[in-house]
Scaffold this motif. Structure first.
Motif, mmCIF file in Angstrom:
data_model
loop_
_atom_site.group_PDB
_atom_site.id
_atom_site.type_symbol
_atom_site.label_atom_id
_atom_site.label_comp_id
_atom_site.label_asym_id
_atom_site.label_seq_id
_atom_site.Cartn_x
_atom_site.Cartn_y
_atom_site.Cartn_z
ATOM 1 N N PRO A 92 41.003 28.935 33.128
ATOM 2 C CA PRO A 92 39.844 28.179 33.614
ATOM 3 C C PRO A 92 39.087 29.049 34.617
ATOM 4 O O PRO A 92 39.597 30.084 35.058
ATOM 5 C CB PRO A 92 40.469 26.966 34.311
ATOM 6 N N PRO A 93 37.880 28.637 35.020
ATOM 7 C CA PRO A 93 37.178 29.403 36.047
ATOM 8 C C PRO A 93 38.064 29.576 37.287
ATOM 9 O O PRO A 93 38.801 28.659 37.663
ATOM 10 C CB PRO A 93 35.951 28.547 36.357
ATOM 11 N N ILE A 94 38.012 30.757 37.878
ATOM 12 C CA ILE A 94 38.835 31.077 39.048
ATOM 13 C C ILE A 94 37.929 31.348 40.236
ATOM 14 O O ILE A 94 36.943 32.078 40.122
ATOM 15 C CB ILE A 94 39.744 32.289 38.768
ATOM 16 N N ILE A 95 38.295 30.766 41.372
ATOM 17 C CA ILE A 95 37.629 31.053 42.640
ATOM 18 C C ILE A 95 38.642 31.769 43.522
ATOM 19 O O ILE A 95 39.736 31.243 43.778
ATOM 20 C CB ILE A 95 37.152 29.768 43.345
ATOM 21 N N LEU A 96 38.295 32.949 43.971
ATOM 22 C CA LEU A 96 39.118 33.660 44.939
ATOM 23 C C LEU A 96 38.542 33.362 46.315
ATOM 24 O O LEU A 96 37.397 33.704 46.600
ATOM 25 C CB LEU A 96 39.117 35.167 44.674
ATOM 26 N N ALA A 97 39.337 32.734 47.159
ATOM 27 C CA ALA A 97 38.888 32.376 48.509
ATOM 28 C C ALA A 97 39.364 33.464 49.468
ATOM 29 O O ALA A 97 40.258 33.258 50.282
ATOM 30 C CB ALA A 97 39.429 31.011 48.905
ATOM 31 N N SER A 98 38.766 34.644 49.336
ATOM 32 C CA SER A 98 39.156 35.777 50.173
ATOM 33 C C SER A 98 38.022 36.785 50.242
ATOM 34 O O SER A 98 37.431 37.113 49.225
ATOM 35 C CB SER A 98 40.399 36.460 49.603
ATOM 36 N N LYS A 99 37.784 37.288 51.453
ATOM 37 C CA LYS A 99 36.782 38.345 51.593
ATOM 38 C C LYS A 99 37.405 39.727 51.443
ATOM 39 O O LYS A 99 36.705 40.734 51.493
ATOM 40 C CB LYS A 99 36.065 38.223 52.942
ATOM 41 N N SER A 100 38.705 39.779 51.227
ATOM 42 C CA SER A 100 39.405 41.055 51.108
ATOM 43 C C SER A 100 38.942 41.824 49.875
ATOM 44 O O SER A 100 39.125 41.369 48.742
ATOM 45 C CB SER A 100 40.913 40.819 51.008
ATOM 46 N N PRO A 101 38.367 43.009 50.068
ATOM 47 C CA PRO A 101 37.974 43.810 48.904
ATOM 48 C C PRO A 101 39.186 44.230 48.072
ATOM 49 O O PRO A 101 39.090 44.399 46.865
ATOM 50 C CB PRO A 101 37.262 45.027 49.505
ATOM 51 N N ARG A 102 40.351 44.360 48.702
ATOM 52 C CA ARG A 102 41.545 44.738 47.960
ATOM 53 C C ARG A 102 41.982 43.611 47.033
ATOM 54 O O ARG A 102 42.331 43.851 45.881
ATOM 55 C CB ARG A 102 42.668 45.122 48.932
ATOM 56 N N ARG A 103 41.946 42.379 47.505
ATOM 57 C CA ARG A 103 42.316 41.260 46.629
ATOM 58 C C ARG A 103 41.320 41.138 45.478
ATOM 59 O O ARG A 103 41.709 40.882 44.338
ATOM 60 C CB ARG A 103 42.384 39.957 47.431
ATOM 61 N N GLN A 104 40.050 41.335 45.773
ATOM 62 C CA GLN A 104 39.036 41.267 44.724
ATOM 63 C C GLN A 104 39.278 42.362 43.687
ATOM 64 O O GLN A 104 39.194 42.121 42.468
ATOM 65 C CB GLN A 104 37.641 41.376 45.334
ATOM 66 N N GLU A 105 39.591 43.560 44.152
ATOM 67 C CA GLU A 105 39.868 44.671 43.240
ATOM 68 C C GLU A 105 41.102 44.378 42.373
ATOM 69 O O GLU A 105 41.096 44.644 41.162
ATOM 70 C CB GLU A 105 40.093 45.956 44.044
ATOM 71 N N LEU A 106 42.133 43.813 42.978
ATOM 72 C CA LEU A 106 43.349 43.522 42.221
ATOM 73 C C LEU A 106 43.107 42.473 41.141
ATOM 74 O O LEU A 106 43.587 42.620 40.011
ATOM 75 C CB LEU A 106 44.471 43.080 43.162
ATOM 76 N N LEU A 107 42.346 41.419 41.445
ATOM 77 C CA LEU A 107 42.039 40.419 40.420
ATOM 78 C C LEU A 107 41.219 41.035 39.288
ATOM 79 O O LEU A 107 41.428 40.719 38.119
ATOM 80 C CB LEU A 107 41.287 39.228 41.014
ATOM 81 N N THR A 108 40.299 41.919 39.647
ATOM 82 C CA THR A 108 39.505 42.613 38.635
ATOM 83 C C THR A 108 40.414 43.464 37.746
ATOM 84 O O THR A 108 40.289 43.444 36.518
ATOM 85 C CB THR A 108 38.419 43.488 39.293
ATOM 86 N N LEU A 109 41.343 44.196 38.361
ATOM 87 C CA LEU A 109 42.274 45.019 37.586
ATOM 88 C C LEU A 109 43.187 44.174 36.698
ATOM 89 O O LEU A 109 43.647 44.641 35.655
ATOM 90 C CB LEU A 109 43.121 45.890 38.524
#
Length: 188
Positions: free
Chosen positions: A6-23
């Protein structure tokens, strides 16, 4: 075959967490809410990470989407090393980590509709002895003020100062991706 989440919302400003979800190949949006990250005394590091992650999750109303919140705690002999307040605080923390073993805990909370699930992961990190000059070099060049424990395992500190880790590398970055993926599959 790619799993359809389903659509995912990441509630974090961490660029590392964003990068990991992308990977991880996940499609997600980022939404931020200000949340007080204080916690009651007497909690273990794992309990603190989960408590704050759940506190962040409570700031969201999730309907069809999955909200992912996380909090990472660095603990050294029971002492919590949060984000440094300033340069001196960062120097003190990194000096404590020099030549020692510490633990990194990441609490993660998943929310969808009225369903909530939280978990944590723990990784042991061993650092070599680092000189004052190396600590100053690191702070001057990598400005680790937004990182728990004053360091990032994915940058100079991780490459030069970390001797070994036992557990999830991505947990030390701020999101235990293997466990998160498994829990997402169970959550949908």
């Amino acid at each position: 075959m790619r799993i359809q989440f389903p659509p995912i919302i990441l509630a974090s400003k961490s660029p590392r967490r964003q990068e990991l979800l992308t990977l991880m190949g996940l499609n997600f949006t980022v939404e931020l809410k200000d949340v007080d990250e204080s916690y009651p005394e007497g909690l273990t590091p794992a309990e603190i990470a989960v408590f704050i992650s759940e506190k962040k999750a409570k700031a969201f109303v999730a309907n069809d989407e999955i909200v992912i919140t996380a909090d990472t705690i660095v603990a050294l002999n029971g002492e919590i090393l949060g984000k440094p307040e300033d340069r001196v605080h960062a120097q003190q923390m990194l000096a404590k980590l020099s030549g020692s073993k510490h633990e990194v805990y990441t609490g993660v909370t998943l929310v969808r509709g009225n369903k909530t699930f939280s978990f944590y992961d723990r990784t042991e990190v061993y650092c070599k002895v680092v000189t004052v000059e190396e600590i100053d070099f690191y702070i001057d060049n990598y400005k680790p003020y937004d990182k728990a424990g004053s360091y990032g395992v994915q940058d100079w500190w991780g490459i030069v100062a970390v001797q070994r880790i036992e557990g999830s590398y991505t947990n030390v970055m701020g999101l235990p991706t293997e466990r998160l993926y498994r829990e997402l599959l169970n959550f949908i």
